[in-house]
Design a protein around this motif. Structure first.
Motif, short mmCIF file in Angstrom:
data_model
loop_
_atom_site.label_atom_id
_atom_site.label_comp_id
_atom_site.label_asym_id
_atom_site.label_seq_id
_atom_site.Cartn_x
_atom_site.Cartn_y
_atom_site.Cartn_z
N MET A 67 0.84 -1.20 0.00
CA MET A 67 0.00 0.00 0.00
C MET A 67 0.87 1.24 0.00
O MET A 67 2.00 1.22 0.45
N THR A 68 0.30 2.32 -0.48
CA THR A 68 1.05 3.56 -0.51
C THR A 68 1.19 4.14 0.88
O THR A 68 0.50 3.74 1.82
N GLU A 69 2.09 5.15 1.01
CA GLU A 69 2.25 5.80 2.31
C GLU A 69 0.94 6.43 2.77
O GLU A 69 0.55 6.35 3.94
N THR A 70 0.20 7.05 1.81
CA THR A 70 -1.08 7.66 2.16
C THR A 70 -2.06 6.60 2.65
O THR A 70 -2.74 6.77 3.66
N ALA A 71 -2.09 5.46 1.96
CA ALA A 71 -3.01 4.41 2.36
C ALA A 71 -2.64 3.85 3.72
O ALA A 71 -3.49 3.51 4.52
N ARG A 72 -1.34 3.75 4.03
CA ARG A 72 -0.93 3.27 5.34
C ARG A 72 -1.38 4.23 6.42
O ARG A 72 -1.84 3.84 7.48
N THR A 73 -1.25 5.51 6.15
CA THR A 73 -1.70 6.50 7.13
C THR A 73 -3.19 6.38 7.37
O THR A 73 -3.66 6.37 8.51
N GLU A 74 -3.97 6.24 6.29
CA GLU A 74 -5.41 6.09 6.43
C GLU A 74 -5.74 4.76 7.08
O GLU A 74 -6.67 4.66 7.88
N GLY A 75 -4.97 3.72 6.76
CA GLY A 75 -5.20 2.42 7.37
C GLY A 75 -4.99 2.45 8.86
O GLY A 75 -5.65 1.75 9.62
N ALA A 76 -4.05 3.31 9.33
CA ALA A 76 -3.79 3.39 10.76
C ALA A 76 -4.98 3.96 11.50
O ALA A 76 -5.20 3.68 12.68
N THR A 77 -5.79 4.80 10.82
CA THR A 77 -6.98 5.35 11.46
C THR A 77 -8.20 4.48 11.21
O THR A 77 -9.29 4.79 11.70
N ALA A 78 -8.03 3.43 10.45
CA ALA A 78 -9.17 2.60 10.09
C ALA A 78 -9.72 1.82 11.28
O ALA A 78 -10.85 1.31 11.20
N ALA A 79 -8.96 1.73 12.38
CA ALA A 79 -9.50 1.06 13.56
C ALA A 79 -10.77 1.75 14.04
O ALA A 79 -11.66 1.12 14.60
N GLY A 80 -10.87 3.06 13.79
CA GLY A 80 -12.08 3.77 14.14
C GLY A 80 -13.21 3.55 13.16
O GLY A 80 -14.31 4.08 13.36
N MET A 81 -12.96 2.79 12.09
CA MET A 81 -13.99 2.52 11.08
C MET A 81 -14.56 1.11 11.22
O MET A 81 -15.29 0.64 10.36
N VAL A 82 -14.19 0.43 12.32
CA VAL A 82 -14.71 -0.90 12.57
C VAL A 82 -16.23 -0.85 12.55
O VAL A 82 -16.85 0.07 13.09
N ASP A 83 -16.84 -1.84 11.91
CA ASP A 83 -18.29 -1.85 11.75
C ASP A 83 -18.98 -1.76 13.11
O ASP A 83 -18.70 -2.54 14.01
N GLN A 84 -19.86 -0.78 13.25
CA GLN A 84 -20.49 -0.52 14.53
C GLN A 84 -22.01 -0.71 14.46
O GLN A 84 -22.64 -0.31 13.48
N PRO A 85 -22.59 -1.29 15.49
CA PRO A 85 -24.04 -1.43 15.54
C PRO A 85 -24.70 -0.15 16.04
O PRO A 85 -24.03 0.79 16.47
N GLY A 86 -26.02 -0.15 15.98
CA GLY A 86 -26.78 0.99 16.51
C GLY A 86 -27.84 0.51 17.47
O GLY A 86 -27.79 -0.64 17.95
N ARG A 87 -28.80 1.35 17.75
CA ARG A 87 -29.88 0.98 18.65
C ARG A 87 -30.71 -0.15 18.07
O ARG A 87 -30.86 -0.28 16.85
N VAL A 88 -31.28 -0.96 18.93
CA VAL A 88 -32.14 -2.05 18.49
C VAL A 88 -33.42 -1.47 17.90
O VAL A 88 -34.05 -0.57 18.49
N ARG A 89 -33.81 -1.97 16.72
CA ARG A 89 -35.02 -1.47 16.07
C ARG A 89 -36.27 -1.84 16.87
O ARG A 89 -36.33 -2.92 17.48
N ALA A 90 -37.26 -0.97 16.86
CA ALA A 90 -38.51 -1.22 17.56
C ALA A 90 -39.14 -2.52 17.07
O ALA A 90 -39.21 -2.77 15.86
N GLY A 91 -39.57 -3.34 17.99
CA GLY A 91 -40.17 -4.62 17.65
C GLY A 91 -39.18 -5.75 17.50
O GLY A 91 -39.58 -6.91 17.29
N GLU A 92 -37.88 -5.46 17.60
CA GLU A 92 -36.84 -6.49 17.44
C GLU A 92 -35.96 -6.57 18.68
O GLU A 92 -34.79 -6.97 18.63
N GLU A 93 -36.52 -6.18 19.84
CA GLU A 93 -35.78 -6.21 21.09
C GLU A 93 -35.59 -7.65 21.58
O GLU A 93 -36.36 -8.55 21.23
N LEU A 94 -34.57 -7.86 22.39
CA LEU A 94 -34.26 -9.16 22.98
C LEU A 94 -34.44 -9.11 24.50
O LEU A 94 -34.33 -8.04 25.10
N ASP A 95 -34.70 -10.26 25.09
CA ASP A 95 -34.78 -10.36 26.55
C ASP A 95 -33.36 -10.52 27.09
O ASP A 95 -32.81 -11.63 27.08
#
Length: 365
Positions: free
Chosen positions: A1-29
């Motif tokens: 990867m290029t130097e630019t891509a390595r720099t961006e890759g270093a910040t990619a830890a903050g781009m880890v796939d993140q969930p959100g609030r549970v949708r109404a009607g799909e809550e769990l016990d």
């Protein structure tokens, strides 16, 4: 990867796939889940925060965020489901069987068939922390066309690697019935479509008839097929985001013709020069500069596997039709009031559009 891509890759830890609030009607016990998991693993501490990952058109995926580590829970959707679909116990056992020979499969931690816990079968697996390429790459992750091509090939290579496994030699000969797979798929998906027709649904009889007439007499090979292999079912390394570290969603994995699996994947492969409607339906970033076109994917796959890909028309139409059935099944649940997710309101129109794509492909075959 290029130097630019390595720099961006270093910040990619903050781009880890993140969930959100549970949708109404799909809550769990939460209490019941926590008690079940602590019975299986007494070392768990605390009570998990429950969040939900985006998507959820098929099985639902939740994050169980314990104080010390994260787990992922998979359960079927609420409401109507096809008899053979959403078999959570089978999905978990397929993953357990595959993991020793295909290390991209997440480790299954617990399987539950007790309806008193959630009212359905479910399983819990490890969380592979990484980037999931959805409709677009995460904001801030910028790859050059050359890097995008390497990412694209990395994803395709994981499918090729799966198809290279000899299921019998790997002890997975009982994963599916194998021979006759093509016929079972064409007939099965045709039957499913007819059962979920709505007053405003597409007809698809011409497409189903064409597939029945054009299906090959025998399979090109019998291999392990994922049956839903696409970009938003892979996990990328946050530090090197052109490298695949996980493959998700094994619900429909079985033994069958690998060209059917390729056709399924290409049904989602929207490329930059497609019509505006197909581009608007895009669920993965295959339109980016550097991504292979569908024709290039087929050529690359054929070169790497040695399988005959000269006549892919049948497999391409099959993939689009199967996708349309999945879309119509979801729309049927919405039309029947069995799910309230507003994103499903337009799925009937999508199925009608996919019929037009099938008919155009048939006309030019």
């Amino acid at each position: 990867m290029t130097e630019t891509a390595r720099t961006e890759g270093a910040t990619a830890a903050g781009m880890v796939d993140q969930p959100g609030r549970v949708r109404a009607g799909e809550e769990l016990d939460v209490g019941r889940i926590d008690a079940f998991l602590k019975a299986a693993d007494p070392g768990l501490r605390g009570v998990p925060e429950v969040l939900q990952f985006p998507g959820g058109a098929s099985n639902l995926t939740y994050l169980l965020a314990y104080p010390e580590h994260d787990l992922i829970l998979r359960r079927p959707p609420f409401g109507h489901k096809a008899k053979s679909a959403h078999d959570m116990l089978r999905e978990a056992r397929v993953m357990q069987a595959l993991r020793p020979i295909y290390p991209y499969v997440p480790q299954v931690k617990a399987i539950c068939d007790d309806p008193d816990v959630l009212g359905c079968d479910f399983f819990v697996m490890e969380r592979i922390r990484g980037i999931i390429p959805r409709q677009d790459m995460p904001a801030g992750l910028s790859l050059t066309p050359q890097e995008t091509r390497r990412l694209c090939l990395s994803v395709i290579d994981r499918l090729i690697e799966l198809h290279a496994i000899d299921p019998v030699a790997a002890g997975l000969g009982e994963l599916g019935r194998g021979d006759g797979y093509v016929r079972r798929q064409v007939e099965g998906w045709s039957d499913r479509y007819r059962k979920v027709r709505t007053p405003d649904s597409a007809d698809f009889e011409t497409v189903m008839g064409w597939l029945a007439d054009r299906m090959p007499a025998t399979e090109t090979a019998i291999r392990i097929v994922h049956n839903d292999f696409r970009f938003d079912n892979v996990v990328l390394d946050p530090d090197e985001p052109i490298r695949v570290i996980g493959v998700l969603d094994w619900e429909m994995a079985t033994l069958g013709d690998p060209l059917m699996d390729l056709g399924n994947s290409l049904a989602y492969w929207v490329q930059a020069d497609d019509d505006p409607t197909f581009l608007a339906l895009r669920r993965q970033p295959t339109h980016l500069p550097g991504m292979l076109t569908r024709a290039e994917v087929i050529a690359y796959y054929g070169e790497r596997t040695g399988l005959p890909v000269d006549d892919m028309d049948f497999y391409m139409v099959y993939g689009l039709f199967r996708l349309a059935v999945i879309v119509q099944q979801i729309y049927y649940r919405y039309a029947q009031g069995q799910t309230s997710n507003p994103q499903f309101a337009g799925f009937g129109k999508i199925a009608r559009y996919l019929e037009k794509r099938c008919l155009a492909a048939i006309g030019s075959s």
